[in-house]
Design an enzyme around this catalytic site. Structure first.
Site, PDB file in Angstrom:
ATOM      1  N   ASN A  11      82.354  47.561 -85.095  1.00 33.96           N
ATOM      2  CA  ASN A  11      82.262  47.338 -86.536  1.00 33.96           C
ATOM      3  C   ASN A  11      81.767  48.628 -87.185  1.00 33.96           C
ATOM      4  OD1 ASN A  11      81.756  46.468 -89.123  1.00 33.96           O
ATOM      5  ND2 ASN A  11      80.050  45.107 -88.574  1.00 33.96           N
ATOM      6  N   TRP A  12      82.691  49.353 -87.772  1.00 39.87           N
ATOM      7  CA  TRP A  12      82.333  50.665 -88.333  1.00 39.87           C
ATOM      8  C   TRP A  12      81.690  50.555 -89.722  1.00 39.87           C
ATOM      9  CZ3 TRP A  12      87.390  53.731 -86.684  1.00 39.87           C
ATOM     10  CH2 TRP A  12      87.307  53.979 -85.305  1.00 39.87           C
ATOM     11  N   HIS A  98      79.603  38.153 -91.994  1.00 34.66           N
ATOM     12  CA  HIS A  98      78.679  39.131 -91.393  1.00 34.66           C
ATOM     13  C   HIS A  98      77.353  39.090 -92.152  1.00 34.66           C
ATOM     14  CE1 HIS A  98      76.767  42.896 -90.314  1.00 34.66           C
ATOM     15  NE2 HIS A  98      77.464  42.817 -89.194  1.00 34.66           N
ATOM     16  N   GLU A 100      75.419  41.232 -93.272  1.00 34.92           N
ATOM     17  CA  GLU A 100      75.284  42.097 -94.456  1.00 34.92           C
ATOM     18  C   GLU A 100      75.997  41.500 -95.663  1.00 34.92           C
ATOM     19  OE1 GLU A 100      76.515  45.515 -92.250  1.00 34.92           O
ATOM     20  OE2 GLU A 100      74.606  45.407 -91.189  1.00 34.92           O
ATOM     21  N   GLY A 234      77.722  47.868 -83.992  1.00 36.49           N
ATOM     22  CA  GLY A 234      77.752  48.668 -85.214  1.00 36.49           C
ATOM     23  C   GLY A 234      77.470  50.130 -84.899  1.00 36.49           C
ATOM     24  N   GLY A 235      76.214  50.536 -85.042  1.00 33.02           N
ATOM     25  CA  GLY A 235      75.815  51.938 -84.905  1.00 33.02           C
ATOM     26  C   GLY A 235      76.378  52.642 -83.679  1.00 33.02           C
TER      27      GLY A 235
HETATM   28  P1  PGA Z   1      74.280  47.319 -84.914  1.00 36.97           P
HETATM   29  O1  PGA Z   1      75.201  46.387 -85.855  1.00 36.97           O
HETATM   30  O2  PGA Z   1      74.974  47.424 -83.572  1.00 36.97           O
HETATM   31  O3  PGA Z   1      74.194  48.618 -85.623  1.00 36.97           O
HETATM   32  O4  PGA Z   1      72.957  46.625 -84.781  1.00 36.97           O
HETATM   33  C1  PGA Z   1      75.837  45.250 -85.329  1.00 36.97           C
HETATM   34  C2  PGA Z   1      76.605  44.536 -86.434  1.00 36.97           C
HETATM   35  O5  PGA Z   1      76.092  44.443 -87.548  1.00 36.97           O
HETATM   36  O6  PGA Z   1      77.724  44.053 -86.231  1.00 36.97           O
END
Ligand code: PGA
Length: 249
Positions: A11-12, A98, A100, A234-235
């Site tokens: 997930n960019w 998600h 966020e 993500g990161g």
């Molecule tokens: P993260 O994000 O690996 O940076 O914790 C995961 C995500 O939100 O899908």
């Protein structure tokens, strides 16, 4: 689809230009050219979908997904993207709910449910994201929150076909704090139980991904947990070397 095909999802989020997305996707495609241990899913921002799509074209393990979708076929929804547009852009998957989107953009449970059902009906495979905040966990509300997010998220889908769930504790996303193995065992078993009660035997083939500070260091242990059928990263997915290391963990 079988829950045994491990899904490695990158997930960019709101990162990368088209040139950067193409470079990372090409690098990953080269590193994982003959990858057989699962499915590698790239989830770039909308503007980078085409760049990523062409970079992974023809590489067998790879597929493309989007970070969000609007639950309508077309029309006057400025700023939104329809399922048909995502299919047209080469997406097979889409994230819904998600954390966020829930917590930064204020998406309500019912809206997430509409998105999930609409995307599935259009032929996309939704990855419904669920997970508790720290106060919810500390208040002993883990199961209540997961039940509510799963029930509303799946309220309108008619079958579990193509569905995946991502369990992402909000306090572990982007924080460098990973849930303990025991936390993951417990939450994933709970989600599996819920899926069985909602979808019967078909609930077994729904993949449940873990997300939240997954790195090359912890991926192997997380992927070894019962009912963990993949990771949503993500990161650590922004860099090809690091995400390839997770896929190969
Ligand atoms: P993260 O994000 O690996 O940076 O914790 C995961 C995500 O939100 O899908």
């Amino acid at each position: 689809m079988s829950a045994s095909t491990t899904l490695f999802a990158a997930n960019w989020k709101m990162n990368k230009t088209r040139v950067e997305a193409a470079a990372t996707a090409s690098d990953l495609a080269a590193r994982l050219n003959d990858f057989h241990a699962g499915e590698v899913l790239l989830i770039p921002g909308f503007t980078c979908l085409e760049a990523a799509r062409s970079a992974i074209a023809g590489v067998p393990a790879f597929s493309l997904g989007a970070q969000d979708v609007y639950p309508a076929e077309k029309g006057a929804f400025t700023g939104e993207v329809a399922p048909g547009q995502l299919l047209d852009a080469g997406c097979a998957y889409v994230l819904t709910g998600h954390s966020e989107r829930r917590h930064v953009l204020g998406e309500a449970d019912e809206f997430v449910g509409r998105k999930t059902a609409f995307a599935a009906a259009a032929g996309l495979k939704p990855i419904l994201c669920v997970g508790e905040t720290l106060p919810e966990r500390q208040g002993g509300r883990l199961e209540e929150v997961l039940t509510r997010q799963l029930a509303t998220g799946c309220a309108e889908i008619s079958s579990s076909e193509g569905l995946a769930i991502a369990y992402e504790p909000v306090w572990a996303i982007g924080t460098g704090v990973t849930a303990t193995i025991q936390d993951i065992v417990q939450a994933h078993a709970f989600v599996r139980g819920w899926l069985a009660s909602r979808f019967g035997a078909n609930g077994d083939s729904v993949r449940i991904l873990y997300g939240g500070s997954v790195t090359p260091k912890n991926a192997r242990d997380i992927l070894a947990v019962d009912n963990v059928n993949g990771v949503l990263v993500g990161g650590a997915s922004l860099d090809a070397e690091s995400f390839a290391a997770i896929c190969l963990a």
